[in-house]
Design a protein around this motif. Structure first.
Motif, PDB file in Angstrom:
ATOM      1  N   ARG A  45      50.647  19.920 -44.850  1.00 51.98           N
ATOM      2  CA  ARG A  45      49.769  19.923 -46.016  1.00 51.98           C
ATOM      3  C   ARG A  45      48.856  21.144 -45.931  1.00 51.98           C
ATOM      4  NH1 ARG A  45      50.190  15.361 -48.858  1.00 51.98           N
ATOM      5  NH2 ARG A  45      48.120  15.336 -49.739  1.00 51.98           N
ATOM      6  N   ILE A  46      48.517  21.668 -47.080  1.00 51.52           N
ATOM      7  CA  ILE A  46      47.760  22.911 -47.175  1.00 51.52           C
ATOM      8  C   ILE A  46      46.267  22.583 -47.305  1.00 51.52           C
ATOM      9  CG2 ILE A  46      47.487  25.019 -48.532  1.00 51.52           C
ATOM     10  CD1 ILE A  46      50.400  24.098 -49.667  1.00 51.52           C
ATOM     11  N   ARG A  47      45.453  23.131 -46.419  1.00 54.24           N
ATOM     12  CA  ARG A  47      44.012  22.905 -46.479  1.00 54.24           C
ATOM     13  C   ARG A  47      43.345  23.863 -47.458  1.00 54.24           C
ATOM     14  NH1 ARG A  47      41.013  24.313 -41.248  1.00 54.24           N
ATOM     15  NH2 ARG A  47      41.009  26.357 -42.197  1.00 54.24           N
ATOM     16  N   ASP A  48      43.719  25.132 -47.366  1.00 55.37           N
ATOM     17  CA  ASP A  48      43.087  26.097 -48.265  1.00 55.37           C
ATOM     18  C   ASP A  48      44.065  27.210 -48.621  1.00 55.37           C
ATOM     19  OD1 ASP A  48      41.281  28.378 -46.162  1.00 55.37           O
ATOM     20  OD2 ASP A  48      42.912  27.069 -45.604  1.00 55.37           O
ATOM     21  N   ASN A 114      52.137  40.152 -59.909  1.00 55.46           N
ATOM     22  CA  ASN A 114      52.142  40.002 -58.456  1.00 55.46           C
ATOM     23  C   ASN A 114      51.005  39.101 -58.008  1.00 55.46           C
ATOM     24  OD1 ASN A 114      54.318  41.805 -57.603  1.00 55.46           O
ATOM     25  ND2 ASN A 114      53.042  43.409 -58.482  1.00 55.46           N
ATOM     26  N   MET A 115      50.993  38.790 -56.741  1.00 54.76           N
ATOM     27  CA  MET A 115      49.856  38.089 -56.154  1.00 54.76           C
ATOM     28  C   MET A 115      49.629  38.612 -54.748  1.00 54.76           C
ATOM     29  SD  MET A 115      51.382  34.377 -55.615  1.00 54.76           S
ATOM     30  CE  MET A 115      53.132  34.347 -55.600  1.00 54.76           C
ATOM     31  N   TYR A 116      48.377  38.509 -54.347  1.00 55.61           N
ATOM     32  CA  TYR A 116      47.962  39.038 -53.057  1.00 55.61           C
ATOM     33  C   TYR A 116      46.988  38.062 -52.405  1.00 55.61           C
ATOM     34  CZ  TYR A 116      49.743  43.224 -55.294  1.00 55.61           C
ATOM     35  OH  TYR A 116      50.534  44.114 -55.962  1.00 55.61           O
ATOM     36  N   GLU A 117      47.083  37.939 -51.101  1.00 51.96           N
ATOM     37  CA  GLU A 117      46.178  37.095 -50.342  1.00 51.96           C
ATOM     38  C   GLU A 117      44.813  37.782 -50.255  1.00 51.96           C
ATOM     39  OE1 GLU A 117      47.555  34.310 -46.653  1.00 51.96           O
ATOM     40  OE2 GLU A 117      47.583  36.449 -46.325  1.00 51.96           O
ATOM     41  N   THR A 118      43.732  37.023 -50.475  1.00 47.04           N
ATOM     42  CA  THR A 118      42.388  37.577 -50.305  1.00 47.04           C
ATOM     43  C   THR A 118      41.778  37.155 -48.976  1.00 47.04           C
ATOM     44  OG1 THR A 118      41.435  35.721 -51.518  1.00 47.04           O
ATOM     45  CG2 THR A 118      41.919  37.724 -52.780  1.00 47.04           C
ATOM     46  N   GLN A 119      42.244  36.028 -48.432  1.00 54.31           N
ATOM     47  CA  GLN A 119      41.839  35.543 -47.109  1.00 54.31           C
ATOM     48  C   GLN A 119      43.015  34.794 -46.518  1.00 54.31           C
ATOM     49  OE1 GLN A 119      38.105  33.319 -46.655  1.00 54.31           O
ATOM     50  NE2 GLN A 119      37.839  33.577 -48.842  1.00 54.31           N
ATOM     51  N   LYS A 120      42.979  34.588 -45.224  1.00 53.21           N
ATOM     52  CA  LYS A 120      44.016  33.802 -44.558  1.00 53.21           C
ATOM     53  C   LYS A 120      43.937  32.363 -45.046  1.00 53.21           C
ATOM     54  CE  LYS A 120      47.377  33.890 -41.700  1.00 53.21           C
ATOM     55  NZ  LYS A 120      48.588  34.377 -42.299  1.00 53.21           N
ATOM     56  N   ALA A 121      45.090  31.722 -45.215  1.00 48.06           N
ATOM     57  CA  ALA A 121      45.167  30.321 -45.615  1.00 48.06           C
ATOM     58  C   ALA A 121      45.584  29.492 -44.407  1.00 48.06           C
ATOM     59  CB  ALA A 121      46.175  30.162 -46.747  1.00 48.06           C
ATOM     60  N   TYR A 122      45.222  28.184 -44.433  1.00 45.40           N
ATOM     61  CA  TYR A 122      45.482  27.312 -43.288  1.00 45.40           C
ATOM     62  C   TYR A 122      46.053  25.966 -43.725  1.00 45.40           C
ATOM     63  CZ  TYR A 122      42.714  30.646 -40.673  1.00 45.40           C
ATOM     64  OH  TYR A 122      42.258  31.802 -40.093  1.00 45.40           O
ATOM     65  N   TYR A 123      46.860  25.404 -42.819  1.00 46.10           N
ATOM     66  CA  TYR A 123      47.305  24.030 -42.996  1.00 46.10           C
ATOM     67  C   TYR A 123      46.169  23.101 -42.592  1.00 46.10           C
ATOM     68  CZ  TYR A 123      52.059  25.831 -43.312  1.00 46.10           C
ATOM     69  OH  TYR A 123      53.186  26.495 -43.699  1.00 46.10           O
ATOM     70  N   THR A 124      46.281  21.817 -42.930  1.00 44.95           N
ATOM     71  CA  THR A 124      45.224  20.862 -42.563  1.00 44.95           C
ATOM     72  C   THR A 124      45.115  20.681 -41.056  1.00 44.95           C
ATOM     73  OG1 THR A 124      46.782  19.045 -42.911  1.00 44.95           O
ATOM     74  CG2 THR A 124      45.275  19.559 -44.719  1.00 44.95           C
ATOM     75  N   ASN A 125      46.175  20.998 -40.306  1.00 43.03           N
ATOM     76  CA  ASN A 125      46.104  20.889 -38.839  1.00 43.03           C
ATOM     77  C   ASN A 125      45.439  22.111 -38.208  1.00 43.03           C
ATOM     78  OD1 ASN A 125      48.004  22.944 -38.824  1.00 43.03           O
ATOM     79  ND2 ASN A 125      49.685  21.669 -38.065  1.00 43.03           N
ATOM     80  N   GLY A 126      44.965  23.055 -39.015  1.00 38.20           N
ATOM     81  CA  GLY A 126      44.261  24.237 -38.515  1.00 38.20           C
ATOM     82  C   GLY A 126      45.140  25.446 -38.264  1.00 38.20           C
TER      83      GLY A 126
END
Length: 183
Positions: A45-48, A114-126
């Motif tokens: 699951r995706i946290r952010d 297009n799309m670009y990441e602005t910050q790192k994304a994390y799963y709910t497990n960190g």
């Protein structure tokens, strides 16, 4: 080592953020729907999520941004000319559609969304999400202004003169007992 990557780092296998479009060949003046999809597998699951979608404002005018996720799962968006920023910072998401952009097509030509990441994304497990980001190419076209008929015929009869798409007047003679014809 290869097997260990799939056991230890399952998030690396199906991590993709993609854009899809209602059509890749829209007509100028029509509405194009572009959907953001987060496809990170069924188990995690995706946290952010932090990214922006980038489009050429000379080709498209943003009408609305509609969240597909439920209200509890929604994040925030911020709009600038040619960009929609997406930030999701709480709760958790499953893979699937995230949001949809409604864009009015302004001119013909080929362009990318297009799309670009602005910050790192994390799963709910960190764990950080090692993701790919896939944009789309849009080839918009002018509406067809050709008003000529491709064919014209009367079933069982011959028109005079023979059909030509640039000709607007024809003659047809039918017996007096004919009450209807099929054109």
């Amino acid at each position: 080592t290869f097997i260990a990557l799939f056991i230890i780092f399952p998030c690396l296998t199906n991590a993709a953020t993609e854009l899809s479009a209602s059509t890749q060949n829209p007509i100028v003046g029509d509405i194009l729907y572009v959907q953001l999809e987060a496809n990170y597998g069924k188990e995690l699951r995706i946290r952010d999520l932090h990214l922006y979608i980038d489009y050429d404002p000379t080709y498209f005018e943003l009408s609305t941004v509609k969240w597909v996720k439920t209200k509890r799962e929604m994040g925030t968006t911020r709009e600038e000319s040619g960009k929609v920023y997406v930030d999701k910072t709480s709760g958790d998401w499953t893979s699937g559609p995230v949001l949809q952009l409604e864009l009015k097509v302004l001119k013909a030509g080929s362009t990318r969304i297009n799309m670009y990441e602005t910050q790192k994304a994390y799963y709910t497990n960190g764990s950080p999400i090692a993701q790919t980001m896939a944009g789309i190419v849009i080839n918009s076209v002018e509406p067809n202004s050709n008003t000529y008929l491709a064919k014209l015929y009367v079933k069982g009869y011959n028109m005079q003169p023979a059909f030509k798409k640039s000709l607007q007047t024809y003659n047809l003679t039918v017996p007096t007992d004919v009450s209807e014809i099929e054109i």
